[in-house]
Design a protein around this motif. Structure first.
Motif, PDB file in Angstrom:
ATOM      1  N   HIS A 132      -3.275  -0.660   6.598  1.00  0.00           N
ATOM      2  CA  HIS A 132      -4.490  -0.032   6.472  1.00  0.00           C
ATOM      3  C   HIS A 132      -5.504  -0.715   7.577  1.00  0.00           C
ATOM      4  O   HIS A 132      -6.682  -0.238   8.012  1.00  0.00           O
ATOM      5  CB  HIS A 132      -5.287  -0.238   5.470  1.00  0.00           C
ATOM      6  CG  HIS A 132      -5.007   0.767   4.417  1.00  0.00           C
ATOM      7  ND1 HIS A 132      -4.324   0.470   3.365  1.00  0.00           N
ATOM      8  CD2 HIS A 132      -5.137   2.262   4.209  1.00  0.00           C
ATOM      9  CE1 HIS A 132      -3.996   1.521   2.506  1.00  0.00           C
ATOM     10  NE2 HIS A 132      -4.601   2.649   2.961  1.00  0.00           N
ATOM     11  N   CYS A 187       0.928  -1.165   0.076  1.00  0.00           N
ATOM     12  CA  CYS A 187      -0.089  -0.033   0.036  1.00  0.00           C
ATOM     13  C   CYS A 187       0.981   1.189   0.033  1.00  0.00           C
ATOM     14  O   CYS A 187       2.027   1.165  -0.104  1.00  0.00           O
ATOM     15  CB  CYS A 187      -0.915  -0.014   1.005  1.00  0.00           C
ATOM     16  SG  CYS A 187      -2.232  -1.095   1.020  1.00  0.00           S
ATOM     17  N   CYS A 198      -6.786   0.591  -0.810  1.00  0.00           N
ATOM     18  CA  CYS A 198      -5.857  -0.298  -0.173  1.00  0.00           C
ATOM     19  C   CYS A 198      -5.479  -1.179  -1.252  1.00  0.00           C
ATOM     20  O   CYS A 198      -6.354  -2.444  -1.614  1.00  0.00           O
ATOM     21  CB  CYS A 198      -6.499  -1.173   0.798  1.00  0.00           C
ATOM     22  SG  CYS A 198      -5.638  -2.306   1.800  1.00  0.00           S
ATOM     23  N   ASN A 199      -4.318  -1.269  -1.563  1.00  0.00           N
ATOM     24  CA  ASN A 199      -3.676  -2.339  -2.688  1.00  0.00           C
ATOM     25  C   ASN A 199      -3.714  -3.801  -2.159  1.00  0.00           C
ATOM     26  O   ASN A 199      -3.994  -4.801  -3.069  1.00  0.00           O
ATOM     27  CB  ASN A 199      -2.320  -1.869  -3.046  1.00  0.00           C
ATOM     28  CG  ASN A 199      -2.205  -0.720  -3.786  1.00  0.00           C
ATOM     29  OD1 ASN A 199      -3.234  -0.447  -4.390  1.00  0.00           O
ATOM     30  ND2 ASN A 199      -0.993  -0.074  -4.121  1.00  0.00           N
ATOM     31  N   VAL A 200      -3.378  -3.943  -0.932  1.00  0.00           N
ATOM     32  CA  VAL A 200      -3.107  -5.401  -0.292  1.00  0.00           C
ATOM     33  C   VAL A 200      -4.683  -5.958  -0.685  1.00  0.00           C
ATOM     34  O   VAL A 200      -4.821  -7.164  -0.958  1.00  0.00           O
ATOM     35  CB  VAL A 200      -2.794  -5.470   0.886  1.00  0.00           C
ATOM     36  CG1 VAL A 200      -2.727  -6.851   1.508  1.00  0.00           C
ATOM     37  CG2 VAL A 200      -1.288  -4.804   1.044  1.00  0.00           C
ATOM     38  N   THR A 238       2.129   1.682   4.359  1.00  0.00           N
ATOM     39  CA  THR A 238       1.181   1.983   5.769  1.00  0.00           C
ATOM     40  C   THR A 238       0.164   0.967   5.777  1.00  0.00           C
ATOM     41  O   THR A 238      -0.580   0.762   4.728  1.00  0.00           O
ATOM     42  CB  THR A 238       0.787   3.486   5.660  1.00  0.00           C
ATOM     43  OG1 THR A 238       1.858   4.385   5.412  1.00  0.00           O
ATOM     44  CG2 THR A 238       0.095   3.763   6.984  1.00  0.00           C
TER      45      THR A 238
END
Ligand SMILES: [Zn+2]
Length: 481
Positions: free
Chosen positions: A264, A258, A277-279, A262
């Motif tokens: 989330h 992310c 949120c990329n994950v 960081t």
């Protein structure tokens, strides 16, 4: 009636009357010749045939008609023909590079509206008495003016908002398809295109003639989460989604992270979208059906020619294959990997969300008027159709609103209008250090709407660049007249 005519013909003819009839016929004949000549120059042949710059008819027309002006929807002249002292003509662009790709140019070939509406500006629909007078006095007829859908205030805000960055800004009116502004950088000055031609065409790296709104292919980054989110909704997996984001996650030898790694924390579907949120989204990619994702992408106008009135659009591409690695699937789900989009396409998707799922084909020509301002014809946008259901558009709208109220797009909070959207910070180098700043979304107030896509190449985060630029567009559009 027949009887009356017969009676009249049987009446003895008088000398004076005979002369009167003769003069009438002579004038009528002359009039018909003039009319035929005017018709010949003003529209017997089809526009498609004659609009080709190779057509000798246009060369002929340019000898008798002075090319009309191009104006914005709010009446600003952006292209006009000026007569020089020696009788020659110069096409003048009062705003220089500001309208370079939308208005284009008409020397050394042509581009943009100058090309697409070439013929319309070489015709004259002036009131016929005026035309006959000018014809008889051997003067050129003033050609019809092209009125664009562009709003000069938005065009200016977009142009200066880009600063020195390369990239593109496009704004659409969702319920009509009107293009409200269209800016592409790097640009060029159409006033000096002939002098600059050699350096422009020899510099293959800058490609200044490319209209990046319709021909620029960019990694979309997080703006493509709109696609993944729609697929999650369609598969009924959105409502129960929960994920624990620790800022980054390794899968298949690839680390998805992310912003600034960081964490989330625990995110549901809406929070994952709002916080980008990329994950979480990478993992959604692994949950969804690849075939269905591809079918949805087709419906959202990927991998196909965009339905617009512009001839020079290129196709966006996205897709998940059966043998893709988990790493690639996760990247595709967050708009990285092999995915490439045009800004026009992103603006059309946002437009559809704003317009209950329905896409109106973007167009830039509002109307044609004669040199005295009389309306000759108006253009209407075509309806392409629905690319998502009304219900999906409504749910997507809620998600895009959350981005503004609680997420990465808070720079667009305003008392004057309601904004919706998705930010993107797209990596385009292997070291992941350089990022494009993206925003796509829309704003509305009392039924008036505007949809946008903004990309600033290598500018960094969306919140620092694309969002403030979009804010200036929305502020300009909804400011009190
Ligand atoms: Zn995250």
């Amino acid at each position: 009636m027949d009887n009356e005519i017969k009676k009249e013909n049987e009446r003895p003819k008088k000398r004076g009357r005979k002369r009167y009839v003769l003069i009438t016929y002579v004038f009528f004949g002359l009039f018909m010749l003039l009319l035929a000549r005017l018709l010949f120059f003003t529209g017997i042949e089809s526009e498609d045939f004659i609009n080709s710059s190779y057509n000798p008819r246009l060369t002929k027309l340019s000898e008798t008609v002075e090319r009309g002006k191009i104006k914005t929807a709010d009446g600003v002249v952006v292209s006009e023909t000026i007569k020089n002292d020696d009788g020659s003509e110069t096409r003048n662009y009062p705003y220089g590079p500001m309208y370079a790709h939308s208005v284009g140019y008409s020397v050394n070939g042509s581009l943009g509206a100058e090309k697409d509406f070439n013929f319309q500006m070489m015709r004259s629909h002036l009131f016929f008495i005026k035309r006959i007078y000018l014809e008889l006095s051997g003067k050129k007829l003033p050609g019809d003016n092209l009125i664009l859908t562009l709003d000069s205030r938005l065009q200016e805000a977009a142009y200066y908002g880009m600063g020195d960055y390369d990239g593109a800004v496009i704004a659409l009116e969702p319920d009509t398809g009107k293009v409200l502004c269209m800016v592409s950088k790097p640009d060029f000055d159409p006033n000096t295109i002939a002098q600059d031609w050699d350096s422009i065409v020899s510099d293959s790296s800058s490609s200044v003639l490319l209209n990046r709104t319709t021909q620029g292919l960019y990694p979309p980054g997080s703006v493509a989460k709109i696609v993944t989110a729609l697929e999650m909704m369609e598969e009924g997996k959105a409502d129960t989604f929960l994920y624990e984001c620790e800022g980054e996650e390794e899968r298949d030898g690839y680390t998805i992270h992310c912003y600034r790694s960081t964490a989330h924390g625990t995110v549901d579907f809406a929070a994952a979208f709002a916080d980008s949120c990329n994950v979480a989204f990478g993992n959604m990619g692994l949950m969804i059906d690849k075939n269905r994702f591809n079918l949805l992408s087709e419906r959202l106008l990927f991998n196909r020619k965009l339905p617009t009135s512009f001839s020079n659009t290129v196709k966006s591409s996205i897709g998940m294959n059966a043998d893709d690695s988990e790493a690639l699937i996760m990247q595709t789900a967050i708009g990285q990997g092999k995915t490439l989009v045009t800004p026009m396409h992103m603006a059309m998707i946002s437009s559809a969300v704003a317009n209950e799922g329905v896409v109106k084909e973007p167009y830039i020509s509002d109307s044609i008027e004669n040199a005295d301002g009389g309306l000759v014809r108006t253009y209407k946008g075509k309806t392409y159709g629905s690319i998502m259901t009304k219900d999906e558009a409504e749910k997507m709208k809620e998600l895009m609103r959350l981005v503004i109220t609680d997420g990465t797009g808070q720079g667009l909070i305003s008392d004057d209008y309601t904004a919706y959207g998705k930010t993107g910070t797209a990596e385009y180098t292997d070291d992941k250090q350089s990022t494009h700043s993206w925003f796509t979304g829309f704003a509305e107030k009392d039924g008036k709407k505007i949809a946008v896509a903004v990309i600033m190449e290598g500018a960094g985060t969306a919140s620092a660049h694309a969002v403030p630029l979009t804010k200036s567009l929305f502020d300009t559009y909804f400011q009190n007249e």
